[in-house]
Design a protein around this motif. Structure first.
Motif, PDB file in Angstrom:
ATOM      1  N   LEU A 158       0.838  -1.214   0.000  1.00 49.51           N
ATOM      2  CA  LEU A 158       0.000   0.000   0.000  1.00 49.51           C
ATOM      3  C   LEU A 158       0.867   1.255   0.000  1.00 49.51           C
ATOM      4  CD1 LEU A 158      -3.022  -0.454   2.411  1.00 49.51           C
ATOM      5  CD2 LEU A 158      -3.042   0.207   0.003  1.00 49.51           C
ATOM      6  N   ARG A 159       1.952   1.214   0.791  1.00 51.60           N
ATOM      7  CA  ARG A 159       2.830   2.393   0.828  1.00 51.60           C
ATOM      8  C   ARG A 159       3.564   2.558  -0.509  1.00 51.60           C
ATOM      9  NH1 ARG A 159       7.181   2.922   5.437  1.00 51.60           N
ATOM     10  NH2 ARG A 159       8.081   1.222   4.227  1.00 51.60           N
ATOM     11  N   LEU A 160       3.950   1.440  -1.129  1.00 53.77           N
ATOM     12  CA  LEU A 160       4.617   1.518  -2.435  1.00 53.77           C
ATOM     13  C   LEU A 160       3.658   2.147  -3.459  1.00 53.77           C
ATOM     14  CD1 LEU A 160       7.131   0.801  -4.085  1.00 53.77           C
ATOM     15  CD2 LEU A 160       6.213  -1.494  -4.406  1.00 53.77           C
TER      16      LEU A 160
ATOM     17  N   GLY B 148       6.165   5.044   8.822  1.00 50.39           N
ATOM     18  CA  GLY B 148       6.723   3.700   8.845  1.00 50.39           C
ATOM     19  C   GLY B 148       5.641   2.650   9.017  1.00 50.39           C
ATOM     20  N   VAL B 149       5.806   1.558   8.308  1.00 53.84           N
ATOM     21  CA  VAL B 149       4.904   0.418   8.490  1.00 53.84           C
ATOM     22  C   VAL B 149       5.079  -0.095   9.925  1.00 53.84           C
ATOM     23  CG1 VAL B 149       4.540  -1.982   7.771  1.00 53.84           C
ATOM     24  CG2 VAL B 149       4.825  -0.193   6.053  1.00 53.84           C
ATOM     25  N   THR B 150       6.315  -0.097  10.400  1.00 53.88           N
ATOM     26  CA  THR B 150       6.581  -0.560  11.768  1.00 53.88           C
ATOM     27  C   THR B 150       6.005   0.419  12.786  1.00 53.88           C
ATOM     28  OG1 THR B 150       8.680  -1.243  10.813  1.00 53.88           O
ATOM     29  CG2 THR B 150       8.424  -1.572  13.178  1.00 53.88           C
ATOM     30  N   ARG B 151       6.122   1.719  12.496  1.00 55.28           N
ATOM     31  CA  ARG B 151       5.530   2.751  13.362  1.00 55.28           C
ATOM     32  C   ARG B 151       4.050   2.454  13.570  1.00 55.28           C
ATOM     33  NH1 ARG B 151       2.216   6.994  12.331  1.00 55.28           N
ATOM     34  NH2 ARG B 151       2.483   8.928  13.517  1.00 55.28           N
TER      35      ARG B 151
ATOM     36  N   THR C 145      12.064  14.895  14.108  1.00 54.33           N
ATOM     37  CA  THR C 145      11.303  14.296  13.009  1.00 54.33           C
ATOM     38  C   THR C 145      11.384  12.764  13.059  1.00 54.33           C
ATOM     39  OG1 THR C 145      13.178  14.696  11.504  1.00 54.33           O
ATOM     40  CG2 THR C 145      11.364  16.286  11.468  1.00 54.33           C
ATOM     41  N   GLU C 146      12.567  12.217  12.790  1.00 56.87           N
ATOM     42  CA  GLU C 146      12.722  10.749  12.785  1.00 56.87           C
ATOM     43  C   GLU C 146      14.212  10.414  12.736  1.00 56.87           C
ATOM     44  OE1 GLU C 146      10.984   9.098   9.211  1.00 56.87           O
ATOM     45  OE2 GLU C 146      11.831  10.664   7.959  1.00 56.87           O
ATOM     46  N   GLY C 147      14.524   9.114  12.648  1.00 56.67           N
ATOM     47  CA  GLY C 147      15.911   8.697  12.477  1.00 56.67           C
ATOM     48  C   GLY C 147      16.288   8.740  11.002  1.00 56.67           C
ATOM     49  N   ALA C 148      17.558   8.441  10.699  1.00 59.45           N
ATOM     50  CA  ALA C 148      17.996   8.470   9.296  1.00 59.45           C
ATOM     51  C   ALA C 148      17.338   7.347   8.499  1.00 59.45           C
ATOM     52  CB  ALA C 148      19.506   8.355   9.214  1.00 59.45           C
ATOM     53  N   SER C 149      16.926   6.281   9.179  1.00 63.90           N
ATOM     54  CA  SER C 149      16.192   5.212   8.480  1.00 63.90           C
ATOM     55  C   SER C 149      15.214   4.542   9.449  1.00 63.90           C
ATOM     56  CB  SER C 149      17.165   4.180   7.909  1.00 63.90           C
ATOM     57  OG  SER C 149      17.916   3.625   8.949  1.00 63.90           O
ATOM     58  N   SER C 150      14.614   5.355  10.313  1.00 68.52           N
ATOM     59  CA  SER C 150      13.693   4.785  11.313  1.00 68.52           C
ATOM     60  C   SER C 150      12.772   5.881  11.841  1.00 68.52           C
ATOM     61  CB  SER C 150      14.495   4.201  12.479  1.00 68.52           C
ATOM     62  OG  SER C 150      15.368   5.180  13.002  1.00 68.52           O
ATOM     63  N   ASN C 151      11.702   5.467  12.493  1.00 69.02           N
ATOM     64  CA  ASN C 151      10.828   6.411  13.203  1.00 69.02           C
ATOM     65  C   ASN C 151      11.190   6.405  14.682  1.00 69.02           C
ATOM     66  OD1 ASN C 151       8.585   5.280  10.889  1.00 69.02           O
ATOM     67  ND2 ASN C 151       8.829   7.479  11.167  1.00 69.02           N
ATOM     68  N   ILE C 152      10.731   7.427  15.364  1.00 67.57           N
ATOM     69  CA  ILE C 152      11.102   7.569  16.778  1.00 67.57           C
ATOM     70  C   ILE C 152       9.860   7.567  17.674  1.00 67.57           C
ATOM     71  CG2 ILE C 152      11.205  10.116  16.573  1.00 67.57           C
ATOM     72  CD1 ILE C 152      13.552   9.961  18.632  1.00 67.57           C
TER      73      ILE C 152
ATOM     74  N   ILE D 289       7.525  10.405   1.070  1.00 69.50           N
ATOM     75  CA  ILE D 289       7.662   9.509  -0.094  1.00 69.50           C
ATOM     76  C   ILE D 289       8.904   8.648   0.110  1.00 69.50           C
ATOM     77  CG2 ILE D 289       8.061   9.423  -2.590  1.00 69.50           C
ATOM     78  CD1 ILE D 289       6.720  12.186  -2.773  1.00 69.50           C
ATOM     79  N   LYS D 290       8.761   7.360  -0.107  1.00 71.12           N
ATOM     80  CA  LYS D 290       9.929   6.482   0.085  1.00 71.12           C
ATOM     81  C   LYS D 290      10.748   6.464  -1.204  1.00 71.12           C
ATOM     82  CE  LYS D 290      11.089   2.139   2.373  1.00 71.12           C
ATOM     83  NZ  LYS D 290      12.064   2.683   3.303  1.00 71.12           N
ATOM     84  N   ALA D 291      11.510   7.541  -1.385  1.00 75.14           N
ATOM     85  CA  ALA D 291      12.289   7.742  -2.613  1.00 75.14           C
ATOM     86  C   ALA D 291      13.697   7.188  -2.413  1.00 75.14           C
ATOM     87  CB  ALA D 291      12.347   9.228  -2.930  1.00 75.14           C
TER      88      ALA D 291
ATOM     89  N   SER E 219      11.859   0.310  12.710  1.00 78.48           N
ATOM     90  CA  SER E 219      11.882   0.160  11.246  1.00 78.48           C
ATOM     91  C   SER E 219      11.680  -1.315  10.921  1.00 78.48           C
ATOM     92  CB  SER E 219      13.198   0.650  10.638  1.00 78.48           C
ATOM     93  OG  SER E 219      14.186  -0.343  10.767  1.00 78.48           O
ATOM     94  N   SER E 220      11.492  -1.597   9.647  1.00 75.82           N
ATOM     95  CA  SER E 220      11.221  -2.978   9.233  1.00 75.82           C
ATOM     96  C   SER E 220      12.383  -3.912   9.552  1.00 75.82           C
ATOM     97  CB  SER E 220      10.942  -3.013   7.738  1.00 75.82           C
ATOM     98  OG  SER E 220       9.809  -2.256   7.482  1.00 75.82           O
ATOM     99  N   THR E 221      13.602  -3.418   9.493  1.00 78.47           N
ATOM    100  CA  THR E 221      14.728  -4.309   9.793  1.00 78.47           C
ATOM    101  C   THR E 221      15.151  -4.206  11.264  1.00 78.47           C
ATOM    102  OG1 THR E 221      16.149  -2.614   8.868  1.00 78.47           O
ATOM    103  CG2 THR E 221      15.682  -4.491   7.457  1.00 78.47           C
TER     104      THR E 221
END
Ligand code: PMP
Length: 279
Positions: free
Chosen positions: A50-52, A207-210, A180-187, A148-150, A244-246
């Motif tokens: 959905l996010r894609l 984030g999907v994980t968020r 705001t958030e991490g470089a590749s994660s939410n907070i 946007i996940k660019a 994050s997802s990972t």
């Protein structure tokens, strides 16, 4: 051998050949998704797709012709690769153009590239004697469409390199004193037993994980609010988490070389969330 999917074919990743005229290569004119796979099963698959779809709509990149078969293609790629836990990376660029022009030709076909790498399981799942992540705070250098996940991640890369060379492991961004958030994660942060995370906006990736963590917190009857977090709040928090997802969910223990007085893993809320993460 590691298999990838490209040009409607599954092939060893070393054999993938992408054109230099691909707009993803020339302009970063592309979006992507990272989907974790546990025991060969993609986790929160629909949410990632959905996010894609949203990233494609926001950038007006067309859906590749394999769109309806993505689940099947990813399933086959997961089977072709040996690891039981994998991280699937799927990238869609606007396609290969005949010239390098900012405005794309109308009839180009989007490029779909999917690869898999081994997923290292979150070390915070069971370790009790492991320190939290050391982060540094940096003014957010990114553009105004972080929703946007660019694939254009140069600001994130520069920021992370700077953090790592100064002895940190990760970065937390802020704009005008607002985190705001991490470089590749939410907070997330915990203050007086309640959990807070910045609201959805164009300054963060949703984030999907968020979203999964927010739902888990609600299921656990914990109070979760989406509200602005200021830099000073970080230093008063009982816990700070990156998601994050990972990473799944991981605690922060140090900011700008200042040790935080955070709870031990056994008593921490993040551990409770993590224990319920895959239920
Ligand atoms: N923010 C940014 C900037 C990210 O790169 C990521 C990970 N891709 C996230 C947040 C977390 O998103 P997700 O939980 O969907 O992996």
């Amino acid at each position: 051998m590691t298999y990838a999917y490209f040009n409607e074919t599954f092939l060893p990743i070393e054999e993938v050949r992408i054109s230099p005229l691909d707009r993803g290569f020339l302009f970063g004119d592309s979006v992507y998704e990272v989907i974790p796979v546990y025991e060969k099963k993609p986790f929160l698959f629909e949410e990632h797709i959905l996010r894609l779809k949203r990233s494609l709509e926001e950038t007006r990149i067309s859906r590749p012709k394999q769109w309806e078969n993505l689940e099947e293609i990813i399933g086959k790629l997961v089977e072709l690769n040996r690891a039981i836990n994998q991280s699937i990376y799927a990238q869609i660029s606007r396609g290969v153009d005949i010239n390098r022009s900012h405005i794309a030709e109308e009839d180009i076909e989007p490029t779909l590239f999917i690869m898999s790498s081994d997923l290292t399981l979150n070390p915070y799942r069971c370790e009790n004697n492991i320190e939290g992540i050391k982060v540094s705070l940096q003014e957010d250098p990114r553009w105004k469409r972080c929703d946007i996940k660019a694939t254009t991640l140069l600001p994130n890369i520069i920021a992370l390199n700077e953090a790592v060379s100064s002895g940190s492991q990760d970065v937390i961004f802020y704009r005008n004193q607002e985190v705001t958030e991490g470089a590749s994660s939410n907070i997330f942060l915990v203050f007086q037993g309640e959990v807070f995370t910045p609201p959805q906006s164009k300054n963060i990736l949703t984030g999907v994980t968020r979203n999964h963590v927010i739902n888990l917190l609600k299921d656990l009857n914990l109070t979760i609010s989406e509200r602005v977090i200021y830099i000073e709040d970080l230093f008063k928090a009982e816990e700070i988490w990156l998601t994050s997802s990972t990473k799944e969910i991981q605690p922060v223990s140090e900011i700008n070389k200042k040790k935080l007085s955070v709870r031990s893993p056994e008593k921490a809320l993040w551990r409770r969330v993590l224990e319920n993460f895959h239920n």
